[in-house]
Design a protein around this motif. Structure first.
Motif, PDB file in Angstrom:
ATOM      1  N   MET A 163     -20.396  -4.511 -46.896  1.00 24.21           N
ATOM      2  CA  MET A 163     -20.837  -4.864 -48.248  1.00 24.21           C
ATOM      3  C   MET A 163     -19.689  -5.231 -49.179  1.00 24.21           C
ATOM      4  O   MET A 163     -19.858  -6.042 -50.065  1.00 24.21           O
ATOM      5  CB  MET A 163     -21.615  -3.689 -48.864  1.00 24.21           C
ATOM      6  CG  MET A 163     -23.045  -4.003 -49.063  1.00 24.21           C
ATOM      7  SD  MET A 163     -23.951  -2.738 -49.953  1.00 24.21           S
ATOM      8  CE  MET A 163     -23.281  -1.203 -49.449  1.00 24.21           C
ATOM      9  N   LYS A 164     -18.578  -4.573 -49.021  1.00 20.12           N
ATOM     10  CA  LYS A 164     -17.344  -4.822 -49.781  1.00 20.12           C
ATOM     11  C   LYS A 164     -17.388  -4.417 -51.257  1.00 20.12           C
ATOM     12  O   LYS A 164     -16.381  -4.095 -51.830  1.00 20.12           O
ATOM     13  CB  LYS A 164     -16.906  -6.301 -49.703  1.00 20.12           C
ATOM     14  CG  LYS A 164     -16.793  -6.871 -48.323  1.00 20.12           C
ATOM     15  CD  LYS A 164     -15.408  -6.778 -47.780  1.00 20.12           C
ATOM     16  CE  LYS A 164     -15.203  -7.491 -46.487  1.00 20.12           C
ATOM     17  NZ  LYS A 164     -15.690  -6.847 -45.300  1.00 20.12           N
ATOM     18  N   THR A 165     -18.545  -4.480 -51.927  1.00 19.11           N
ATOM     19  CA  THR A 165     -18.596  -4.238 -53.364  1.00 19.11           C
ATOM     20  C   THR A 165     -19.903  -3.564 -53.774  1.00 19.11           C
ATOM     21  O   THR A 165     -20.919  -3.704 -53.086  1.00 19.11           O
ATOM     22  CB  THR A 165     -18.427  -5.569 -54.147  1.00 19.11           C
ATOM     23  OG1 THR A 165     -18.482  -5.308 -55.547  1.00 19.11           O
ATOM     24  CG2 THR A 165     -19.492  -6.575 -53.781  1.00 19.11           C
ATOM     25  N   MET A 174     -29.061  -0.272 -50.548  1.00 21.08           N
ATOM     26  CA  MET A 174     -28.383   0.459 -49.482  1.00 21.08           C
ATOM     27  C   MET A 174     -28.298   1.944 -49.815  1.00 21.08           C
ATOM     28  O   MET A 174     -28.537   2.797 -48.952  1.00 21.08           O
ATOM     29  CB  MET A 174     -26.983  -0.124 -49.245  1.00 21.08           C
ATOM     30  CG  MET A 174     -26.319   0.364 -47.979  1.00 21.08           C
ATOM     31  SD  MET A 174     -27.095  -0.247 -46.464  1.00 21.08           S
ATOM     32  CE  MET A 174     -26.564  -1.949 -46.467  1.00 21.08           C
ATOM     33  N   ILE A 175     -27.986   2.253 -51.056  1.00 24.86           N
ATOM     34  CA  ILE A 175     -27.904   3.654 -51.473  1.00 24.86           C
ATOM     35  C   ILE A 175     -29.251   4.345 -51.264  1.00 24.86           C
ATOM     36  O   ILE A 175     -29.311   5.463 -50.735  1.00 24.86           O
ATOM     37  CB  ILE A 175     -27.443   3.757 -52.950  1.00 24.86           C
ATOM     38  CG1 ILE A 175     -26.006   3.302 -53.094  1.00 24.86           C
ATOM     39  CG2 ILE A 175     -27.634   5.176 -53.499  1.00 24.86           C
ATOM     40  CD1 ILE A 175     -24.999   4.153 -52.344  1.00 24.86           C
TER      41      ILE A 175
END
Length: 179
Positions: A163-165, A174-175
């Motif tokens: 995801m990177k960021t 996602m969380i």
């Protein structure tokens, strides 16, 4: 570092009764569900293999339900790389970074990972998304892979690395998925 453009997930042999008797099977299956949904959120392709499904059975429903639209690749060799259909499917993605999950760590996951590395792929095994019938065999498989130069990672490490960021709606999704 993993990149969204280069990563592919390979799910190995999460089938039938065997999937129900591996070490911490419920945790493994739950982790695989999160992993598959997470890589789908990131639009990472998935290749799915089954070892002799006529004898071992199909992929467990909890996992298979997230693999709709995909067809498992049947194999009889422990190393999926000995199956031309599998090799062609991997090549067709154009991806060079492979995440490996499934069972059994010390047999099919290990041999497939080593086979892919020998073909020049960057291979990482997801330690919280693999298992064997015994914890000792899982540990042996992981150590053999590490000795062969295959990196260890975890589901969260891999997904956040991809995801990177945190600056996107995907992060929020996602969380929720990983809670």
């Amino acid at each position: 570092m993993l990149s969204e453009e280069q990563t592919l997930l390979v799910v190995v042999d999460v089938q039938g009764r065997l999937a129900r008797i591996v070490h911490e099977s419920e945790t493994l299956i739950g982790n695989l569900e999160k992993l598959i949904q997470g890589v789908q959120l990131l639009e990472i392709p998935i290749i799915w293999v089954e070892q002799y499904p006529e004898g071992l059975g199909s992929t467990v429903e909890e996992v298979a339900q997230y693999l709709t639209g995909l067809k498992p690749i049947r194999k009889v060799s422990f190393d999926a790389c000995r199956n031309e259909t599998f090799i062609q499917a991997v090549k067709a993605t154009g991806r060079r970074q492979l995440l490996i999950a499934g069972i059994e760590t010390h047999i099919c996951v290990y041999q497939t990972s080593v086979g892919l590395k020998a073909l020049g792929y960057e291979v990482q095994v997801l330690t919280d998304a693999v298992s064997s019938r015994t914890l000792a065999n899982k540990e042996i498989g992981l150590e053999k892979m590490k000795s062969a130069g295959i990196a260890w990672t975890s589901i969260e490490t891999a997904l956040f690395e991809l995801m990177k960021t945190a600056e996107s709606d995907r992060f929020k999704q996602m969380i929720k998925l990983l809670k």
